[in-house]
Design a protein around this motif. Sequence first.
Motif, PDB file in Angstrom:
ATOM      1  N   SER A 151       0.832  -1.214   0.000  1.00 21.72           N
ATOM      2  CA  SER A 151       0.000   0.000   0.000  1.00 21.72           C
ATOM      3  C   SER A 151       0.864   1.260   0.000  1.00 21.72           C
ATOM      4  O   SER A 151       0.651   2.192   0.772  1.00 21.72           O
ATOM      5  N   LEU A 152       1.848   1.276  -0.882  1.00 23.00           N
ATOM      6  CA  LEU A 152       2.814   2.369  -0.925  1.00 23.00           C
ATOM      7  C   LEU A 152       2.214   3.666  -1.468  1.00 23.00           C
ATOM      8  O   LEU A 152       1.543   3.672  -2.499  1.00 23.00           O
ATOM      9  N   THR A 153       2.466   4.761  -0.762  1.00 18.23           N
ATOM     10  CA  THR A 153       2.224   6.108  -1.266  1.00 18.23           C
ATOM     11  C   THR A 153       3.489   6.909  -1.000  1.00 18.23           C
ATOM     12  O   THR A 153       4.462   6.379  -0.442  1.00 18.23           O
ATOM     13  N   ASN A 154       3.483   8.183  -1.349  1.00 20.13           N
ATOM     14  CA  ASN A 154       4.645   9.017  -1.062  1.00 20.13           C
ATOM     15  C   ASN A 154       4.872   9.185   0.434  1.00 20.13           C
ATOM     16  O   ASN A 154       5.994   9.454   0.876  1.00 20.13           O
ATOM     17  N   ASP A 155       3.810   9.052   1.207  1.00 20.65           N
ATOM     18  CA  ASP A 155       3.881   9.371   2.639  1.00 20.65           C
ATOM     19  C   ASP A 155       3.587   8.196   3.565  1.00 20.65           C
ATOM     20  O   ASP A 155       3.686   8.347   4.791  1.00 20.65           O
ATOM     21  N   SER A 156       3.237   7.036   3.036  1.00 22.68           N
ATOM     22  CA  SER A 156       2.806   5.953   3.921  1.00 22.68           C
ATOM     23  C   SER A 156       2.940   4.595   3.258  1.00 22.68           C
ATOM     24  O   SER A 156       3.182   4.477   2.045  1.00 22.68           O
ATOM     25  N   PRO A 175       8.192  10.852   6.805  1.00 27.33           N
ATOM     26  CA  PRO A 175       8.239  12.324   6.702  1.00 27.33           C
ATOM     27  C   PRO A 175       8.694  12.816   5.329  1.00 27.33           C
ATOM     28  O   PRO A 175       9.614  13.625   5.213  1.00 27.33           O
ATOM     29  N   THR A 176       8.052  12.334   4.267  1.00 26.76           N
ATOM     30  CA  THR A 176       8.492  12.674   2.915  1.00 26.76           C
ATOM     31  C   THR A 176       8.452  14.166   2.650  1.00 26.76           C
ATOM     32  O   THR A 176       9.409  14.744   2.108  1.00 26.76           O
ATOM     33  N   ASN A 177       7.369  14.810   3.020  1.00 24.11           N
ATOM     34  CA  ASN A 177       7.239  16.238   2.745  1.00 24.11           C
ATOM     35  C   ASN A 177       8.325  17.041   3.457  1.00 24.11           C
ATOM     36  O   ASN A 177       8.923  17.957   2.884  1.00 24.11           O
ATOM     37  N   GLU A 178       8.589  16.695   4.701  1.00 24.47           N
ATOM     38  CA  GLU A 178       9.620  17.397   5.474  1.00 24.47           C
ATOM     39  C   GLU A 178      10.990  17.245   4.834  1.00 24.47           C
ATOM     40  O   GLU A 178      11.744  18.209   4.696  1.00 24.47           O
ATOM     41  N   ALA A 180      11.656  16.427   1.670  1.00 22.44           N
ATOM     42  CA  ALA A 180      11.662  17.076   0.362  1.00 22.44           C
ATOM     43  C   ALA A 180      11.800  18.591   0.497  1.00 22.44           C
ATOM     44  O   ALA A 180      12.576  19.225  -0.230  1.00 22.44           O
ATOM     45  N   MET A 181      11.063  19.183   1.440  1.00 22.20           N
ATOM     46  CA  MET A 181      11.117  20.631   1.619  1.00 22.20           C
ATOM     47  C   MET A 181      12.502  21.072   2.082  1.00 22.20           C
ATOM     48  O   MET A 181      13.034  22.090   1.614  1.00 22.20           O
TER      49      MET A 181
END
Length: 283
Positions: A151-156, A175-178, A180-181
Amino acid sequence: MKKVFIMALFALSTLTINAQVETPQASPAAKVDQVVGLTNVKIDYSRPGAKGRTVYGDLVPYGKNWRTGANANTVISFDEDIKVNGKDLKKGKYALYTTPKADSWDVIFYTATDNWGLPEKWDESKVALRTTVKPETLNKSVESFTISINSLTNDSATLDLAWERTTVSVPFTVPTNEIAMNSIEKALAGPTSRDYFSAAQYYYQSNNDLNKALTWINSAVEMTPTGADTPFWYLRLKSLIQAKLGDKKGAIATAKSSLNAAVKAGNADYEKMNKDSIAEWSK
């Protein structure tokens, strides 16, 4: 004849001692290596087979801690801090234990990973995280115990355990968004002084474009925060580049600045190197 017989017997015994019998493991080792977003997840475990046995409630008793596999610890690692079922889990390596029950499973991340199966003495202080999930019934039997990341997503994703006709799924977020930012902000901010220093050092050591190396080390020096001392190793590299370009006067002046900074920092090695270079370039 007797001597030949003894030598042959010795050779045979040596072969017997050195021989290694290889047979398949009852519970073969397996690895999972999965990137979830920008987080690396690794799992090392062994895969026992059902072999016609009733697994849960019999081979694996209900209500008791289970090694969650076979042989040595099942070990899972994350290279970033994550959340498991909404709970914080620090990046690192953990032994994965479970407590199967008919209507719920406890999933445990344990900090000691060097046990063979369960610890001889359970230490609750080593439980980094414990969470409870619901088991589900499969419509097809799974012969070999299987751990997978699904169940892969960018964040989970989910950490899934399946064996016989039972599966449990443990959700976790990363913490993909963190990440990446932070990466974007760093890239947009441009090279750091360390980046300029490393580039200049490489060009100097590889006899590449020394004028470009001088430009880069000057950028590194200029980025020294106001009120702070320029690192003496930055100045040392600049003096070497200047000397190699033939600017002995400039090299000596820079080496003197490096020498003063090295003396202030108490670095005897750089103090000696600068003194030696100044003496050489002054000839």
